[in-house]
Each structure stands twice: as C-alpha cells, then as structure tokens.
Write an enzyme that holds these catalytic residues in place. Structure first.
Site: not given
Length: 302
Positions: A184, A192, A250
């Site tokens: 992750k 991110n 999205n």
C-alpha cells in the site's frame, strides 16, 4: 459487540457507518463541527452502492464510552500518539484496536501505549471524501484487509472477519500484513504525493509520461527499501498493481483533499518514512526526498 470509531473522516465515517447500519453498537469519537453535525443530523453516506443516513452516538469524551470490544482507529498518522492516548479509557482487557491508517509504523506507535497484544494492522482500500461534517462521499472501492502485525491468521482475525461479514462490511484477513502495508505504501508514496503536487484525479498521473516515470522511480525506491528491511516485494508485480489501480482512479487522494482543506499533510508517513529507513540502511532515495521536500514546502505555504 461494542465498537468505537476514532477519527470520523472519510475512512472512519464510511466503515463505521456500515457497522452502525448493520445494527452494531457504534460510538463515534469526534470534536468541533464534526461532533455537532453528527449529534444534530446523524451520519450520511452517499455511495453508488446505496445511500444511507442513520442516527448515531457521538461524543468527544472516550471516558463516557468506557471499554469496547473493537476500536477502528482512523486518525491521520501525525495524530496517532495523541489520539491513542485520549482513547485509553476505551481500551480494556479484551479490546482490539484495528489501525486503518496510511503508513507502516502506526501499529508500533499504538502498541507502545497499549501493548502489541491488543493491536491489529489494517489497510483501507477506498476512494472517499468528506463533503461536509457528517456527510461522506464514497466513490471507489470500500474494503478492509487486516491481520496480525507479525503474520499468520489467528483465531481473533478469523472471528473479526466473521463479524464484519455479518455486518455487511467487506473485509479480508491476511497472513502477511507487513507485505500488505508496504505494498500500500508503494502506491501511496508515489501517487498520493504526486497527486497532491499536480492536482486533478489520480489517473492523470499515468496519462503524462513524465509524472508516470516519476511514479515508477518512487515505487522502485520503496520496493528496494522494503526488500532491504526484510519484506519481500517484487517490483514488476507492485508496479503492475499500481498501474492497474490508478488508470481508472478518477478521484483525488486523501493528501490532496487535506491540502485543499488547509490541513496538515501526511508526507512523513508516506515519503518521510522511506527516507528515514533508507538512511538507516545506507540506501539513496532521491525521488522520495524530492517529493518529501516539495510537500514540506507546500505545507508551510498552505
């Protein structure tokens, strides 16, 4: 089963909401405008899987709640120590604390206060945001993967999985949570961070050859540090997973949402931790450092 949710943002609001909707005794720990909204109007989740609004119990005083069976711990990584300290009145002999946070070292921080025997590691695969206090928009995913920090599938993991199943909360027990956490992070560190810097939806990163290559280099650094730390990851598999996950994503990442809301950024938990661990191992991580430096500057400006 008595449950408390600490951190009623997108993650805590959505998964805590599913449990409350499923009939579980859930108390949400919140403060300020969020607490006022939850008390006045309850919790609303807007989702393609079905909207729902429920009346819930909310307080800013964990002592009012007392010991619970399960704490869903969903605060930002930089609030881990202060939040678990405040949550101590809810942690009894049989309490489990399930961390659903970004990063790879939150469980260690929580354990320093309550002991490793009460902590489970977890990740939340979800695209969601807070539209306003007490209102969660769920856009993508919506599953928890969790397990023991040191690996294996224990009886309590099996029991908690069965509990989640009964309540309609998608969850999966994993025998290798360190690998899950690092995998992750290998998405979070590049996507991110880059999304926070360039804006737009996540999928825009792989639609630009330059940001795509930057994401690849950052991912490679994370995998290298993971392997040197004893967590075996294969770069080709991780990168393919990152591409598949991001190409249709999205939505904005959690850190971009934090930036737009003028909140602190989780750059320490996403890129800073890689830099720190790499330095201890004598490894260079120039791409993670570049993102970390830019995010640090951006945080000061914001």
């Amino acid at each position: 089963m008595k449950v408390a949710v600490v951190g009623v943002g997108a993650v805590g609001g959505y998964f805590g909401g599913l449990l409350a909707k499923g009939g579980v005794d859930v108390t949400f720990i919140a403060r300020g405008e969020r607490l006022e909204a939850l008390r006045a109007r309850g919790l609303t989740v807007k989702s393609g899987k079905g909207d729902f609004s429920i009346r819930i119990d909310a307080t800013d005083d964990p002592a009012e709640v007392g010991p619970v069976n399960l704490v869903l711990f969903c605060v930002k990584s930089y609030d881990t120590e202060s939040a678990i300290r405040q949550a101590l009145p809810m942690v009894g002999q049989e309490t489990l604390v399930l961390s659903l946070q970004n990063g790879i070292d939150n469980e260690e921080k929580i354990s320093s206060f309550i002991g490793t025997g009460k902590v489970l590691a977890g990740v939340a695969y979800i695209g969601a945001s807070v539209l306003e206090p007490g209102v969660i928009l769920h856009q993508e995913g919506g599953k928890i993967v969790f397990g023991e920090i040191d690996g294996g599938v224990s009886e309590r993991v099996v029991s908690l999985k069965a509990f989640f199943d009964r309540c309609g909360l998608p969850a999966e027990g994993s025998p290798d949570m360190k690998k899950i956490l690092w995998t992750k992070l290998a998405w979070n560190a590049p996507f991110n961070a880059i999304n926070t810097l360039v804006g737009g939806p996540v999928k825009a990163i792989i639609e630009n050859s330059h940001t795509l290559e930057l994401a690849r280099q950052v991912t490679e650094e994370v995998v290298t540090v993971a392997n040197a730390s004893g967590v075996r990851l294969a770069f080709a598999e991780v990168w393919e997973r990152n591409l598949q996950f991001s190409q249709g994503y999205n939505v904005k990442t959690s850190m971009l949402q934090d930036l737009e809301a003028s909140k602190p950024l989780e750059c320490e938990a996403l890129n800073g931790v890689i830099i720190k661990k790499a330095a201890e191992l004598g490894l260079p991580t120039p791409y993670n450092f570049a993102l970390y430096a830019l995010l640090s500057g951006l945080q000061i400006v914001s």
